[in-house]
Design a protein around this motif. Structure first.
Motif, PDB file in Angstrom:
ATOM      1  N   LEU A   1      12.953  13.066  47.731  1.00 39.64           N
ATOM      2  CA  LEU A   1      11.917  13.463  48.681  1.00 39.64           C
ATOM      3  C   LEU A   1      10.642  12.653  48.458  1.00 39.64           C
ATOM      4  O   LEU A   1       9.935  12.307  49.414  1.00 39.64           O
ATOM      5  CB  LEU A   1      11.623  14.959  48.551  1.00 39.64           C
ATOM      6  N   GLY A   2      10.368  12.329  47.205  1.00 40.07           N
ATOM      7  CA  GLY A   2       9.178  11.543  46.887  1.00 40.07           C
ATOM      8  C   GLY A   2       9.202  10.169  47.527  1.00 40.07           C
ATOM      9  O   GLY A   2       8.203   9.722  48.102  1.00 40.07           O
ATOM     10  N   ILE A   3      10.338   9.482  47.459  1.00 39.10           N
ATOM     11  CA  ILE A   3      10.398   8.144  48.052  1.00 39.10           C
ATOM     12  C   ILE A   3      10.396   8.226  49.579  1.00 39.10           C
ATOM     13  O   ILE A   3       9.861   7.343  50.257  1.00 39.10           O
ATOM     14  CB  ILE A   3      11.636   7.358  47.558  1.00 39.10           C
TER      15      ILE A   3
ATOM     16  N   PHE B   1       9.154   0.376  44.449  1.00 39.16           N
ATOM     17  CA  PHE B   1      10.514   0.524  44.959  1.00 39.16           C
ATOM     18  C   PHE B   1      11.547   0.223  43.866  1.00 39.16           C
ATOM     19  O   PHE B   1      12.601   0.857  43.806  1.00 39.16           O
ATOM     20  CB  PHE B   1      10.725  -0.403  46.161  1.00 39.16           C
ATOM     21  N   THR B   2      11.224  -0.748  43.006  1.00 38.93           N
ATOM     22  CA  THR B   2      12.114  -1.043  41.887  1.00 38.93           C
ATOM     23  C   THR B   2      12.206   0.148  40.946  1.00 38.93           C
ATOM     24  O   THR B   2      13.294   0.500  40.462  1.00 38.93           O
ATOM     25  CB  THR B   2      11.613  -2.281  41.117  1.00 38.93           C
ATOM     26  N   ARG B   3      11.070   0.754  40.685  1.00 39.66           N
ATOM     27  CA  ARG B   3      11.066   1.942  39.826  1.00 39.66           C
ATOM     28  C   ARG B   3      11.877   3.071  40.458  1.00 39.66           C
ATOM     29  O   ARG B   3      12.613   3.784  39.759  1.00 39.66           O
ATOM     30  CB  ARG B   3       9.627   2.406  39.585  1.00 39.66           C
ATOM     31  N   TYR B   4      11.728   3.264  41.756  1.00 39.42           N
ATOM     32  CA  TYR B   4      12.520   4.295  42.429  1.00 39.42           C
ATOM     33  C   TYR B   4      14.022   3.994  42.317  1.00 39.42           C
ATOM     34  O   TYR B   4      14.833   4.910  42.137  1.00 39.42           O
ATOM     35  CB  TYR B   4      12.109   4.404  43.898  1.00 39.42           C
ATOM     36  N   TRP B   5      14.378   2.723  42.446  1.00 37.83           N
ATOM     37  CA  TRP B   5      15.783   2.342  42.342  1.00 37.83           C
ATOM     38  C   TRP B   5      16.346   2.719  40.972  1.00 37.83           C
ATOM     39  O   TRP B   5      17.396   3.354  40.856  1.00 37.83           O
ATOM     40  CB  TRP B   5      15.944   0.853  42.596  1.00 37.83           C
TER      41      TRP B   5
ATOM     42  N   ILE C   1      13.901  11.655  32.986  1.00 34.23           N
ATOM     43  CA  ILE C   1      12.642  12.397  33.097  1.00 34.23           C
ATOM     44  C   ILE C   1      11.449  11.461  32.950  1.00 34.23           C
ATOM     45  O   ILE C   1      10.468  11.543  33.694  1.00 34.23           O
ATOM     46  CB  ILE C   1      12.589  13.531  32.051  1.00 34.23           C
ATOM     47  N   ASP C   2      11.524  10.530  31.987  1.00 33.90           N
ATOM     48  CA  ASP C   2      10.420   9.588  31.780  1.00 33.90           C
ATOM     49  C   ASP C   2      10.209   8.695  33.004  1.00 33.90           C
ATOM     50  O   ASP C   2       9.077   8.406  33.388  1.00 33.90           O
ATOM     51  CB  ASP C   2      10.694   8.724  30.549  1.00 33.90           C
ATOM     52  N   MET C   3      11.303   8.245  33.612  1.00 30.69           N
ATOM     53  CA  MET C   3      11.178   7.418  34.811  1.00 30.69           C
ATOM     54  C   MET C   3      10.550   8.189  35.961  1.00 30.69           C
ATOM     55  O   MET C   3       9.670   7.683  36.671  1.00 30.69           O
ATOM     56  CB  MET C   3      12.561   6.904  35.226  1.00 30.69           C
ATOM     57  N   ALA C   4      10.990   9.434  36.154  1.00 31.59           N
ATOM     58  CA  ALA C   4      10.432  10.265  37.220  1.00 31.59           C
ATOM     59  C   ALA C   4       8.965  10.582  36.949  1.00 31.59           C
ATOM     60  O   ALA C   4       8.151  10.656  37.881  1.00 31.59           O
ATOM     61  CB  ALA C   4      11.239  11.551  37.361  1.00 31.59           C
TER      62      ALA C   4
END
Length: 373
Positions: free
Chosen positions: A13-15, A89-93, A125-128
């Motif tokens: 939902l965030g992206i 976008f890379t981080r979301y991927w 969790i850290d990535m999110a």
């Protein structure tokens, strides 16, 4: 701490909100240029570019530190992605890929992105959490100024086109979502923080932030109609005050001096719109002072607007907007009191010393030194 399907859906939902907000801003700026409203078009695009540039500066800084910690050398590749504004976008991927494997495939593998992580749940969790912090930056650097600009344009013209309505609605959704998502991510990432459990605490926190923010932004819009220069000087003064406050508190969020300086600039900008605990200490007194000044400032703006000639503004909107400002501020303060008095996770926990004044925790989680509630 487990990374759950709910956490994964929140990232999805965030992206969606992030992309929708970006597209809506670009479409509106094109509409402004098409209608020869060049000033509004340039300002709309400027807020987008300024917000995304600063967000990508922090994103690359964190990524570089993580890669150095992991002993990897993909720095130039990620630098190019961030220069092309593709870092988020890379981080979301990576976050969605890792989260999907953890939640739906129950993967225990190590990630190629962060090989030193042994717990896939902690990695997800850290990535999110990093994305939550970046979205919070983007919200207050781009979303809030954008909302003020579009409200001003709407009230000046007396009507809004579809693109304007879309930007206003999406900005409100982005502000609401990033505020609650960050609060959840903060407490999910730090083992010494109690979780924000249940629906009511989240709603109380959301209403407190959203209503006080709405009241202040509408007040700034009114002041813009009185005198743009006075409004800008007020915002500049508040930003400088917040910047100085961050310096006085000796924030220690970034590893480099230059990024820490930029962080304090951003903190000062965020404090123009809403209150955050920038050091992790007891904030009862600073918060009380902050919202006392906010109430006095709002009442002062309304007073100035009442005595100013109403020919500068459509009088049909004045009474409803004034009532909305007062009601939103009053309800926001009430929700603040209810949240901290009855729903705050640490309300029954004895006040602890500022973490940086006592035994410093290890820097295994950057959010520990970020903005608190």
């Amino acid at each position: 701490m487990k990374y759950t399907k709910c956490n994964f859906m929140m990232s999805v939902l965030g992206i969606i909100i992030y992309v929708t907000d970006l597209v809506a801003d670009i479409v509106l700026s094109v509409r402004y240029f098409h209608d020869r409203q060049y000033v509004l078009g340039v300002l709309t695009l400027s807020f987008v570019l300024c917000g995304t540039l600063i967000v990508h500066c922090f994103s690359y800084s964190w990524l570089k530190a993580d890669l150095e910690k992991a002993g990897q050398e993909n720095e130039r590749y990620f630098l190019l992605l961030h220069c092309l504004q593709g870092g988020v976008f890379t981080r979301y991927w990576f976050a969605l890929r890792t989260g999907y494997h953890v939640v739906f495939k129950h993967s225990n593998r190590k990630s190629n992105f962060m090989e030193e992580q042994t717990d896939p749940h902690k990695e997800a969790i850290d990535m999110a959490t990093d994305l939550s912090m970046l979205r919070l930056f983007e919200t207050y650097l781009e979303g809030c100024p954008q909302l003020i600009l579009q409200l001003y344009a709407f009230l000046e013209c007396g009507q809004a086109n579809l693109s304007q309505c879309m930007v206003i609605m999406v900005s409100c959704c982005a502000i609401s979502w990033s505020t609650v998502d960050y609060q959840i991510a903060l407490r999910r990432s730090l083992p010494d923080k109690n979780l924000l459990r249940g629906l009511w605490p989240k709603l109380m926190y959301l209403f407190y932030k959203l209503l006080t923010l709405l009241s202040w932004m509408l007040s700034v819009v009114l002041l813009l109609f009185v005198d743009v220069r006075v409004a800008l000087l007020l915002l500049l003064f508040l930003w400088i005050t917040g910047f100085i406050w961050a310096f006085i508190n000796h924030t220690q969020f970034c590893n480099s001096v230059s990024m820490e300086f930029l962080y304090r600039i951003v903190v000062g900008f965020i404090l123009v719109f809403t209150f955050f605990n920038i050091k992790g200490q007891n904030t009862k007194c600073p918060m009380s002072c902050y919202y006392t000044v906010r109430v006095l400032g709002t009442l002062g703006i309304l007073t100035v607007f009442w005595i100013y000639p109403l020919s500068i503004f459509n009088s049909d909107y004045f009474i409803p907007i004034s009532a909305t400002i007062v009601l939103a501020l009053l309800l926001g303060i009430i929700f603040l009191g209810v949240y901290y008095g009855n729903f705050h996770p640490n309300r029954n926990v004895e006040t602890q010393l500022d973490e940086t004044d006592g035994k410093a925790p290890q820097r295994d989680c950057r959010i520990r030194y970020f903005l608190m509630d």
